[in-house]
Design a protein around this motif. Structure first.
Motif, PDB file in Angstrom:
ATOM      1  N   ASN A   1     -73.695   9.000  -6.277  1.00 40.99           N
ATOM      2  CA  ASN A   1     -74.224   7.641  -6.740  1.00 40.99           C
ATOM      3  C   ASN A   1     -74.843   6.788  -5.259  1.00 40.99           C
ATOM      4  O   ASN A   1     -74.054   6.200  -4.329  1.00 40.99           O
ATOM      5  N   ILE A   2     -76.193   7.234  -5.195  1.00 39.97           N
ATOM      6  CA  ILE A   2     -76.944   7.039  -3.855  1.00 39.97           C
ATOM      7  C   ILE A   2     -76.809   5.437  -3.745  1.00 39.97           C
ATOM      8  O   ILE A   2     -76.973   4.645  -2.727  1.00 39.97           O
ATOM      9  N   LEU A   3     -77.013   4.548  -5.002  1.00 42.95           N
ATOM     10  CA  LEU A   3     -77.109   3.207  -5.126  1.00 42.95           C
ATOM     11  C   LEU A   3     -75.905   2.647  -4.375  1.00 42.95           C
ATOM     12  O   LEU A   3     -76.138   1.589  -3.427  1.00 42.95           O
ATOM     13  N   GLN A   4     -74.808   3.083  -4.738  1.00 42.44           N
ATOM     14  CA  GLN A   4     -73.349   2.607  -4.274  1.00 42.44           C
ATOM     15  C   GLN A   4     -73.573   3.022  -2.610  1.00 42.44           C
ATOM     16  O   GLN A   4     -73.376   2.144  -1.534  1.00 42.44           O
ATOM     17  N   ALA A   5     -73.959   4.432  -2.092  1.00 41.54           N
ATOM     18  CA  ALA A   5     -73.972   4.647  -0.924  1.00 41.54           C
ATOM     19  C   ALA A   5     -74.794   3.565  -0.046  1.00 41.54           C
ATOM     20  O   ALA A   5     -74.519   3.287   1.160  1.00 41.54           O
ATOM     21  N   GLU A   6     -76.013   3.226  -0.632  1.00 44.32           N
ATOM     22  CA  GLU A   6     -77.034   2.384   0.175  1.00 44.32           C
ATOM     23  C   GLU A   6     -76.371   0.922   0.030  1.00 44.32           C
ATOM     24  O   GLU A   6     -76.781   0.153   1.228  1.00 44.32           O
ATOM     25  N   LEU A   7     -76.134   0.658  -0.846  1.00 44.85           N
ATOM     26  CA  LEU A   7     -75.864  -1.025  -1.085  1.00 44.85           C
ATOM     27  C   LEU A   7     -74.158  -1.359  -0.808  1.00 44.85           C
ATOM     28  O   LEU A   7     -74.089  -2.556  -1.155  1.00 44.85           O
ATOM     29  N   GLY A   8     -73.679  -0.326  -0.890  1.00 46.97           N
ATOM     30  CA  GLY A   8     -72.051  -0.738  -0.604  1.00 46.97           C
ATOM     31  C   GLY A   8     -71.565  -1.602  -1.793  1.00 46.97           C
ATOM     32  O   GLY A   8     -71.475  -1.305  -2.731  1.00 46.97           O
ATOM     33  N   ASP A   9     -70.913  -2.586  -1.177  1.00 43.17           N
ATOM     34  CA  ASP A   9     -69.985  -3.447  -1.881  1.00 43.17           C
ATOM     35  C   ASP A   9     -70.760  -4.165  -2.780  1.00 43.17           C
ATOM     36  O   ASP A   9     -70.254  -4.879  -3.885  1.00 43.17           O
ATOM     37  N   LEU A  10     -72.081  -4.125  -2.979  1.00 48.71           N
ATOM     38  CA  LEU A  10     -72.745  -5.226  -3.760  1.00 48.71           C
ATOM     39  C   LEU A  10     -72.970  -4.209  -5.021  1.00 48.71           C
ATOM     40  O   LEU A  10     -73.287  -4.694  -6.187  1.00 48.71           O
ATOM     41  N   VAL A  11     -72.498  -2.958  -4.967  1.00 46.63           N
ATOM     42  CA  VAL A  11     -72.473  -2.263  -6.405  1.00 46.63           C
ATOM     43  C   VAL A  11     -70.952  -2.187  -6.736  1.00 46.63           C
ATOM     44  O   VAL A  11     -70.326  -1.660  -5.985  1.00 46.63           O
ATOM     45  N   HIS A  12     -70.789  -2.394  -7.778  1.00 47.14           N
ATOM     46  CA  HIS A  12     -69.692  -2.514  -8.757  1.00 47.14           C
ATOM     47  C   HIS A  12     -69.486  -1.602  -9.593  1.00 47.14           C
ATOM     48  O   HIS A  12     -70.151  -1.619 -10.686  1.00 47.14           O
ATOM     49  N   VAL A  13     -68.610  -0.537  -9.779  1.00 46.26           N
ATOM     50  CA  VAL A  13     -68.418   0.496 -10.633  1.00 46.26           C
ATOM     51  C   VAL A  13     -67.087   0.252 -11.373  1.00 46.26           C
ATOM     52  O   VAL A  13     -66.980   0.801 -12.671  1.00 46.26           O
ATOM     53  N   ASP A  14     -66.161  -0.436 -10.904  1.00 44.63           N
ATOM     54  CA  ASP A  14     -64.835  -0.820 -11.782  1.00 44.63           C
ATOM     55  C   ASP A  14     -64.905  -2.379 -12.198  1.00 44.63           C
ATOM     56  O   ASP A  14     -64.687  -3.200 -11.401  1.00 44.63           O
ATOM     57  N   PHE A  15     -65.013  -2.483 -13.424  1.00 43.36           N
ATOM     58  CA  PHE A  15     -65.160  -3.843 -13.925  1.00 43.36           C
ATOM     59  C   PHE A  15     -64.745  -4.024 -15.188  1.00 43.36           C
ATOM     60  O   PHE A  15     -64.721  -2.923 -16.187  1.00 43.36           O
TER      61      PHE A  15
END
Length: 255
Positions: free
Chosen positions: A241-255
């Motif tokens: 998940n390159i979005l998560q790698a680039e944006l870090g805590d801004l990307v939420h996958v557990d909700f």
């Protein structure tokens, strides 16, 4: 592929689709040093009740270019006809050529399931183009093969639901709270669409509608505003998940 080629292509169906669905995330990536490329399959040449296809097409392409410029992005239109986006050879060749020319690491496109077939056909075209850009036996004039399969992300369907009204759960939501102003400014560039949406869709103030849906996605992760995505994880596509790698805590996958 050069790992420093931090380019993202948002290739959507019509002018304003990206502004409604992913402009906040594009702005977050811009802040991280990514080059933004924006494109539409069509000029949105049916989005009017008063102008010819040529007239509204010119207006909407200029609006799209103006919106893209706010992110320092280039804008391209593949010149397919609005309402007549087809999964055919000419459309695929245009899409493959754009992938080859822009050489993106990330591609964003429409949801595979949405209220409008133009959106669904765009999704299919972009999926195939990402997979096929490196196939040397597919010839595109002025564009050499691109031997890399980009990370592919699907945007939310409009209103977050499929054609049967069932909610489509995103695989991740990006916090765009600090970019909502930019998202609103970009969408406001599409002035021609307020009258069209009011007259055809019975919908006024589509900026308000955009903010309401972004607020809904934000509430799901406990922030003010968000944008939802699903990653294409089929065979041969990148699995990280390159979005998560680039944006870090801004990307939420557990909700």
């Amino acid at each position: 592929m050069n790992d420093t080629n931090k380019t993202i292509l948002a290739l959507v169906a019509h002018p304003d689709d990206a502004e409604i669905l992913c402009a906040g995330t594009l702005a977050q990536l811009k802040e991280k040093g990514w080059q933004i490329e924006m494109a539409t399959m069509t000029p949105g040449d049916c989005g009017t009740t008063t102008l010819s296809r040529e007239e509204i097409g010119r207006i909407r392409k200029q609006e799209a270019a103006d919106a893209a410029s706010l992110l320092g992005a280039n804008y391209n239109c593949l010149e397919c006809d609005d309402v007549f986006v087809l999964y055919d050879r000419p459309s695929l060749l245009k899409t493959i050529a754009l992938i080859r020319k822009t050489r993106p690491q990330i591609v964003m496109t429409m949801s595979p399931s949405c209220y409008m077939v133009d959106h669904e056909m765009t999704s299919k075209l972009v999926q195939t183009a990402c997979f096929s850009a490196g196939i040397v036996n597919i010839k595109t004039e002025g564009a050499e093969p691109y031997f890399y399969t980009p990370h592919l992300y699907y945007l939310d369907a409009m209103e977050g639901k499929d054609k049967f009204g069932e909610a489509i759960k995103p695989g991740m939501i990006v916090d765009i709270s600090d970019k909502i102003g930019m998202k609103e400014e970009m969408l406001a560039c599409h002035a021609s669409q307020r009258t069209w949406l009011r007259e055809h869709h019975g919908m006024d103030e589509y900026i308000i509608a955009m903010k309401a849906f972004s607020s809904h996605r934000g509430e799901q992760i406990g922030v003010a505003y968000g944008e939802g995505f699903r990653q294409h994880l089929g065979h041969a596509f990148p699995q990280d998940n390159i979005l998560q790698a680039e944006l870090g805590d801004l990307v939420h996958v557990d909700f």
